[in-house]
Design a protein around this motif. Structure first.
Motif, mmCIF file in Angstrom:
data_model
loop_
_atom_site.group_PDB
_atom_site.id
_atom_site.type_symbol
_atom_site.label_atom_id
_atom_site.label_comp_id
_atom_site.label_asym_id
_atom_site.label_seq_id
_atom_site.Cartn_x
_atom_site.Cartn_y
_atom_site.Cartn_z
ATOM 1 N N LEU A 196 0.832 -1.210 0.000
ATOM 2 C CA LEU A 196 0.000 0.000 0.000
ATOM 3 C C LEU A 196 0.865 1.258 0.000
ATOM 4 N N GLU A 197 1.967 1.229 0.750
ATOM 5 C CA GLU A 197 2.871 2.377 0.786
ATOM 6 C C GLU A 197 3.458 2.643 -0.597
ATOM 7 N N THR A 198 3.847 1.571 -1.287
ATOM 8 C CA THR A 198 4.375 1.701 -2.642
ATOM 9 C C THR A 198 3.326 2.327 -3.566
ATOM 10 N N LEU A 199 2.074 1.967 -3.353
ATOM 11 C CA LEU A 199 0.976 2.517 -4.153
ATOM 12 C C LEU A 199 0.560 3.908 -3.701
ATOM 13 N N GLY A 200 1.052 4.342 -2.534
ATOM 14 C CA GLY A 200 0.689 5.652 -2.011
ATOM 15 C C GLY A 200 -0.696 5.692 -1.400
ATOM 16 N N ILE A 201 -1.156 4.546 -0.901
ATOM 17 C CA ILE A 201 -2.493 4.452 -0.320
ATOM 18 C C ILE A 201 -2.372 4.130 1.167
ATOM 19 N N PRO A 202 -2.855 5.012 2.034
ATOM 20 C CA PRO A 202 -2.845 4.695 3.466
ATOM 21 C C PRO A 202 -3.736 3.476 3.749
ATOM 22 N N ALA A 203 -3.374 2.702 4.754
ATOM 23 C CA ALA A 203 -4.137 1.494 5.093
ATOM 24 C C ALA A 203 -5.598 1.831 5.378
ATOM 25 N N SER A 204 -5.855 2.948 6.041
ATOM 26 C CA SER A 204 -7.241 3.309 6.355
ATOM 27 C C SER A 204 -8.055 3.547 5.080
ATOM 28 N N ASN A 205 -7.426 4.146 4.049
ATOM 29 C CA ASN A 205 -8.121 4.345 2.773
ATOM 30 C C ASN A 205 -8.398 3.008 2.088
ATOM 31 N N MET A 231 -11.961 1.532 1.063
ATOM 32 C CA MET A 231 -12.283 1.075 -0.298
ATOM 33 C C MET A 231 -12.827 -0.346 -0.264
ATOM 34 N N PHE A 232 -12.211 -1.197 0.548
ATOM 35 C CA PHE A 232 -12.663 -2.585 0.677
ATOM 36 C C PHE A 232 -14.109 -2.621 1.164
ATOM 37 N N TYR A 233 -14.431 -1.869 2.190
ATOM 38 C CA TYR A 233 -15.799 -1.828 2.720
ATOM 39 C C TYR A 233 -16.781 -1.301 1.677
ATOM 40 N N LYS A 234 -16.377 -0.277 0.914
ATOM 41 C CA LYS A 234 -17.266 0.251 -0.128
ATOM 42 C C LYS A 234 -17.520 -0.793 -1.212
ATOM 43 N N ARG A 289 -22.403 -6.292 -2.715
ATOM 44 C CA ARG A 289 -23.320 -6.994 -1.810
ATOM 45 C C ARG A 289 -22.703 -8.310 -1.333
ATOM 46 N N GLY A 290 -21.427 -8.243 -1.053
ATOM 47 C CA GLY A 290 -20.663 -9.394 -0.583
ATOM 48 C C GLY A 290 -19.188 -9.091 -0.753
ATOM 49 N N LEU A 291 -18.375 -10.088 -0.533
ATOM 50 C CA LEU A 291 -16.935 -9.894 -0.706
ATOM 51 C C LEU A 291 -16.631 -9.620 -2.173
#
Length: 101
Positions: A23-32, A36-39, A45-47
């Motif tokens: 994620l760091e390499t991609l420049g995406i904080p873990a919280s983001n 995104m995963f939850y969205k 409507r599932g995984l």
């Protein structure tokens, strides 16, 4: 929308380190990434990926019997005779491309 909810999860340290490194390499904080995963869970409507047992698992040569080893070698030989092969150069190029090496 303001982010005000907290999420506490226990995760294997090695998994966390590896994922956060990517994620760091991609420049995406873990919280983001978690947001995104939850969205995606909501949108799908599932995984957002298949959760299933693979059809086959990787072979562990240390667990193979002699007859199993012979069978696998025969499959490889049959593939070679049928032209279902890639050169080592192509294989390593694919690995370097897939893993950005």
């Amino acid at each position: 929308m303001a982010k005000t909810a907290n999420l506490y999860a226990r995760i294997e340290p090695e998994v966390k380190e590896q994922a956060e490194s990517i994620l760091e390499t991609l420049g995406i904080p873990a919280s983001n990434a978690i947001n995104m995963f939850y969205k995606q869970i909501i949108l799908q409507r599932g995984l957002p990926f298949d959760v299933k047992i693979p059809k086959s698992r990787l072979l562990d040569i240390s667990e193979m019997t002699e007859s199993q080893m012979d069978k696998e070698l025969e499959k490889g030989y049959d593939d070679m005779k049928a032209g279902r092969i890639k050169s080592a150069k192509t294989t390593f190029a694919d690995i370097r491309k897939d893993y950005d090496l």
